[in-house]
Design an enzyme around this catalytic site. Sequence first.
Site, PDB file in Angstrom:
ATOM      1  N   ASP A   1     -22.398   9.758  -0.682  1.00  0.00           N
ATOM      2  CA  ASP A   1     -21.043  10.095  -0.257  1.00  0.00           C
ATOM      3  C   ASP A   1     -21.050  10.195   1.254  1.00  0.00           C
ATOM      4  OD1 ASP A   1     -18.352  10.543  -1.071  1.00  0.00           O
ATOM      5  OD2 ASP A   1     -18.551  12.637  -0.501  1.00  0.00           O
TER       6      ASP A   1
ATOM      7  N   PHE B   1     -15.647  -0.984   8.571  1.00  0.00           N
ATOM      8  CA  PHE B   1     -14.536  -0.581   7.719  1.00  0.00           C
ATOM      9  C   PHE B   1     -14.271   0.903   7.941  1.00  0.00           C
ATOM     10  CE2 PHE B   1     -17.287   1.538   4.641  1.00  0.00           C
ATOM     11  CZ  PHE B   1     -18.478   0.828   4.743  1.00  0.00           C
ATOM     12  N   GLY B   2     -13.274   1.437   7.237  1.00  0.00           N
ATOM     13  CA  GLY B   2     -12.962   2.863   7.351  1.00  0.00           C
ATOM     14  C   GLY B   2     -12.486   3.234   8.753  1.00  0.00           C
ATOM     15  N   TYR B   3     -13.062   4.280   9.302  1.00  0.00           N
ATOM     16  CA  TYR B   3     -12.638   4.790  10.605  1.00  0.00           C
ATOM     17  C   TYR B   3     -13.374   4.127  11.770  1.00  0.00           C
ATOM     18  CZ  TYR B   3     -10.365   8.526   7.935  1.00  0.00           C
ATOM     19  OH  TYR B   3      -9.565   9.227   7.069  1.00  0.00           O
ATOM     20  N   ASP B   4     -14.166   3.097  11.492  1.00  0.00           N
ATOM     21  CA  ASP B   4     -14.968   2.446  12.544  1.00  0.00           C
ATOM     22  C   ASP B   4     -14.156   2.085  13.811  1.00  0.00           C
ATOM     23  OD1 ASP B   4     -17.181   2.713  10.951  1.00  0.00           O
ATOM     24  OD2 ASP B   4     -17.406   0.585  10.473  1.00  0.00           O
TER      25      ASP B   4
END
Lengths: 194, 194
Positions: B69, B150-153
């Site tokens: 996670d 991806f995500g908050y990159d």
Amino acid sequence: MSFKFFLATKNPGKIREIKEILKNFDCTILLPDIANFPPETGKTFQENALIKASFVARIYPGTYVAGEDSGLVVPALNGMPGVLSSRFAGQDADDGKNIEKLLKYCRHLKDRSAYFICVIALIEPSGTCRFFEGRLYGKIAQKPAGSNGFGYDPVFEIPEYGKTVAQLTIEEKNKISHRAKAFLQLAEYLKMAV
Amino acid sequence: MSFKFFLATKNPGKIREIKEILKNFDCTILLPDIANFPPETGKTFQENALIKASFVARIYPGTYVAGEDSGLVVPALNGMPGVLSSRFAGQDADDGKNIEKLLKYCRHLKDRSAYFICVIALIEPSGTCRFFEGRLYGKIAQKPAGSNGFGYDPVFEIPEYGKTVAQLTIEEKNKISHRAKAFLQLAEYLKMAV
């Protein structure tokens, strides 16, 4: 409906208390045949309960397994003793030393509100995990009183009763305790699910 | 020494990234054949990683199972988005909406320090559970930049590089990322243990 589940603990005090709590259910509490549990390295009660349940779940496939973790939380102490409740005074701590340390920390607190919490992680045969939680609210007494129960019971005061938990009978304690609330929820769930 | 383990995820982006991170190890990453994971109801990254690992561990007895996670933590936002990282803007959130909400929350912050965290829960054949953790420290950028990852990159800036994570190549990212740090520790452990 009758049901059975593994209880992932080796603590005789907890086993006795939980059997008493569930005495009106048609259920069988199975105890795992293991030497030791893995260390309780979790950061939360949920994690520690899950570590215990997960360990037993692997050894007994196809069963329901309940892991339990519980402790005392004093919000004015930033949640201490929390997951460290049973080891508050160190690895060799006993109830007396833990209570002594707690009273020392609480000496200058204006707000002595506290709660006991019990978290159960239930692992089902499929592997799915569910959590059940029970709390008992009260406050930290100025000094210990009573000799029933265990752990922090002698310094946990229930204002409505004007008594500490250690001054309650086992029947009185099991009507209101965090552990009773959590295990009754578990039992109601298992009655339907199994 | 060669080793193999189940990776308890269905996220194709994570699987790709982890395979790349471990490409120099003589290891086999097994993917569980399951339709859905249980809901991630944990209060911590550890719990959520353990919920995933525990689910797969029950389906494949006798194996090593790693649940993962990860998320973004902004201490000045009391740790948000935290375990809710992928659902920060709600259940139907996507990367764009999550980033938009994060930038809004950060607008008036003086301290935009942040870290990515990756937690692995490893369940061993015996049932014992171990945790591995990796972090990447940086700060929240004023606006998105870059299109890798991806995500908050795109809004996670690495001061030493003067770039966001989304402006790094996959090779650069995998040298420093929270996920790489955690999985390299896991691999070093499994190399010895299996």
